[in-house]
Design an enzyme around this catalytic site. Structure first.
Site, PDB file in Angstrom:
ATOM      1  N   HIS A   1      -3.227   6.154   7.063  1.00  0.00           N
ATOM      2  CA  HIS A   1      -2.317   6.887   5.858  1.00  0.00           C
ATOM      3  C   HIS A   1      -0.922   6.778   6.011  1.00  0.00           C
ATOM      4  O   HIS A   1      -0.052   7.244   5.499  1.00  0.00           O
ATOM      5  CB  HIS A   1      -2.631   8.405   5.695  1.00  0.00           C
ATOM      6  CG  HIS A   1      -3.994   8.464   5.599  1.00  0.00           C
ATOM      7  ND1 HIS A   1      -4.874   7.910   4.392  1.00  0.00           N
ATOM      8  CD2 HIS A   1      -4.858   9.369   6.406  1.00  0.00           C
ATOM      9  CE1 HIS A   1      -6.152   8.282   4.586  1.00  0.00           C
ATOM     10  NE2 HIS A   1      -6.334   9.105   5.601  1.00  0.00           N
TER      11      HIS A   1
ATOM     12  N   ASP B   1       0.701  -1.106  -0.095  1.00  0.00           N
ATOM     13  CA  ASP B   1      -0.008  -0.072  -0.017  1.00  0.00           C
ATOM     14  C   ASP B   1       0.963   1.232  -0.090  1.00  0.00           C
ATOM     15  O   ASP B   1       1.218   1.596   1.042  1.00  0.00           O
ATOM     16  CB  ASP B   1      -0.841   0.126   1.305  1.00  0.00           C
ATOM     17  CG  ASP B   1      -2.023   1.243   1.045  1.00  0.00           C
ATOM     18  OD1 ASP B   1      -2.983   0.873   0.241  1.00  0.00           O
ATOM     19  OD2 ASP B   1      -2.059   2.217   1.726  1.00  0.00           O
TER      20      ASP B   1
ATOM     21  N   GLU C   1       2.366   4.984  -0.166  1.00  0.00           N
ATOM     22  CA  GLU C   1       1.931   6.447  -0.173  1.00  0.00           C
ATOM     23  C   GLU C   1       2.813   7.212  -1.081  1.00  0.00           C
ATOM     24  O   GLU C   1       3.788   6.950  -1.408  1.00  0.00           O
ATOM     25  CB  GLU C   1       2.566   6.902   1.299  1.00  0.00           C
ATOM     26  CG  GLU C   1       2.033   6.079   2.508  1.00  0.00           C
ATOM     27  CD  GLU C   1       0.449   6.586   2.461  1.00  0.00           C
ATOM     28  OE1 GLU C   1      -0.114   7.501   2.137  1.00  0.00           O
ATOM     29  OE2 GLU C   1      -0.379   5.370   2.770  1.00  0.00           O
TER      30      GLU C   1
ATOM     31  N   ASP D   1      -1.316   0.854   7.163  1.00  0.00           N
ATOM     32  CA  ASP D   1      -2.283   0.529   6.219  1.00  0.00           C
ATOM     33  C   ASP D   1      -2.318  -0.838   5.831  1.00  0.00           C
ATOM     34  O   ASP D   1      -3.303  -1.461   5.371  1.00  0.00           O
ATOM     35  CB  ASP D   1      -2.343   1.509   5.007  1.00  0.00           C
ATOM     36  CG  ASP D   1      -3.056   2.932   5.455  1.00  0.00           C
ATOM     37  OD1 ASP D   1      -3.742   3.059   6.217  1.00  0.00           O
ATOM     38  OD2 ASP D   1      -3.013   3.733   4.508  1.00  0.00           O
TER      39      ASP D   1
END
Length: 356
Positions: free
Chosen positions: A300, A126, A128, A305
């Protein structure tokens, strides 16, 4: 970036979402985790005659009985079987059906009948990425955190994690919105102080560029013998991580898109198909809530996450869902993987190759 991904506007870099609506149109995939309330379909590894096996009639009868149970009856039965009693009624119903299905198929396998197969490991990713509050149409998102959480599908445990920050090339200075969204520097009551901003800038400034981080990722996967000794698959929360963020980042870094990331499990599709819920109920926070769980960590943060997405994946495996690849990149386009295809693992990871 789970809540922000759907609002991101991305420039077309030959990653045309030609099948963007295909996900919503796709019918629930009963072949992944067949619900024997209806006539089961043939999985890729079995012939049509396999479903004449008496075990499927037994599963269908058990499902019919479970469908007539109240929420309290479901909770009592799950408790008797020492299964998780959390979640809404439909989740508990699916959990109980999957338990009986698994027990019947295990017995069938011992007798030489049909069974299910899984990947040895599932690697949750996941990203960012850099962003603005109102992303201009030509804004290119750069990955700034590369996290992974590794699930052993046999023990149903999160057995390892990886995290590396990435130094952005085009926009080395993170926007205030990006810092607030990722939560990396949130302090107090969602206020940012100068010291915190400097801390993040230092983390990003001292991080390795993406090609080097990708080499670290490859080494991490290779050390765990994924793709060689063990069969594995990548899993993401939606299609954006691979089809947008990784695709764009590879072009910015002038490297070829890695082969091991060209196919993945979109857990939102799998969750919606397995529990038979609409797309609107497949956001990370909603999936956790419906399964009776709470978010653990800082929202986040890519690694947190990833861990929470992995927790959902583990619960789905416990509930009897055979998570399998359902999306892929081909010719720069996002495509769905038909459920009739073979259950293939990701190829062995290799270091990035230059596009030049």
């Amino acid at each position: 970036m789970e809540e922000h991904k759907e609002n991101i506007q991305v420039i077309d870099v030959n990653a045309k979402m030609s099948n963007a609506k295909e996900e919503e149109k796709e019918k629930p995939c009963s072949r992944i985790c067949p619900d024997a309330e209806s006539a089961p379909q043939t999985p890729p590894s079995q012939s049509n005659s396999d479903f004449s096996h008496p075990v499927y009639k037994e599963i269908a009868l058990a499902n019919g009985h479970i469908n007539r149970m109240s929420k309290e009856e479901l909770r009592i039965k799950l408790s008797e079987l020492k299964l998780d009693t959390r979640g809404v009624k439909d989740v508990m119903k699916k959990r109980l059906k999957s338990h009986y299905k698994k027990q019947k198929l295990m017995q069938s396998a011992a007798e030489g009948g049909p069974t299910d197969t899984y990947y040895d490991y599932i690697c949750v990713v996941d990203f960012e990425a850099t962003c603005e509050e109102d992303n201009p149409s030509d804004f290119l998102h750069e990955i700034i955190e590369f996290p992974m959480a590794l699930i052993n599908t046999h023990t149903l445990q999160i057995v390892d994690t990886f995290q590396a920050y990435v130094k952005p090339e085009l926009n080395p200075q993170l926007s205030d919105f990006c810092i607030k969204l990722t939560g990396i520097t949130q302090v107090g009551r969602h206020n940012l102080c100068v010291k915190a901003l400097k801390k993040v800038s230092k983390i990003v400034d001292e991080a390795d560029p993406f090609p080097e981080v990708l080499r670290q990722v490859v080494a991490w996967l290779q050390e765990r013998e994924l793709g060689t000794k063990y069969k594995y698959a990548i899993l993401t929360d939606g299609a954006w991580d691979m089809s947008k963020f990784l695709n764009i980042q590879c072009r910015i870094s002038r490297i070829r898109y890695p082969q091991f990331a060209k196919k993945w499990i979109n857990i939102r599709k799998s969750y919606g198909n397995f529990y038979k819920v609409p797309r609107a109920q497949t956001k990370l926070s909603t999936m956790l809530e419906k399964l009776g769980m709470k978010y653990e960590g800082r929202p986040h943060c890519g690694l947190d996450d990833s861990r929470n997405i992995a927790r959902i994946a583990v619960r789905m495996l416990q509930d009897g869902c055979q998570l399998r690849v359902n999306e892929r990149m081909h010719g720069g386009q996002l495509l769905s993987v038909p459920s009739s295809g073979p259950v293939e693992g990701a190829p062995p990871p290799h270091n990035p190759h230059s596009r030049d």
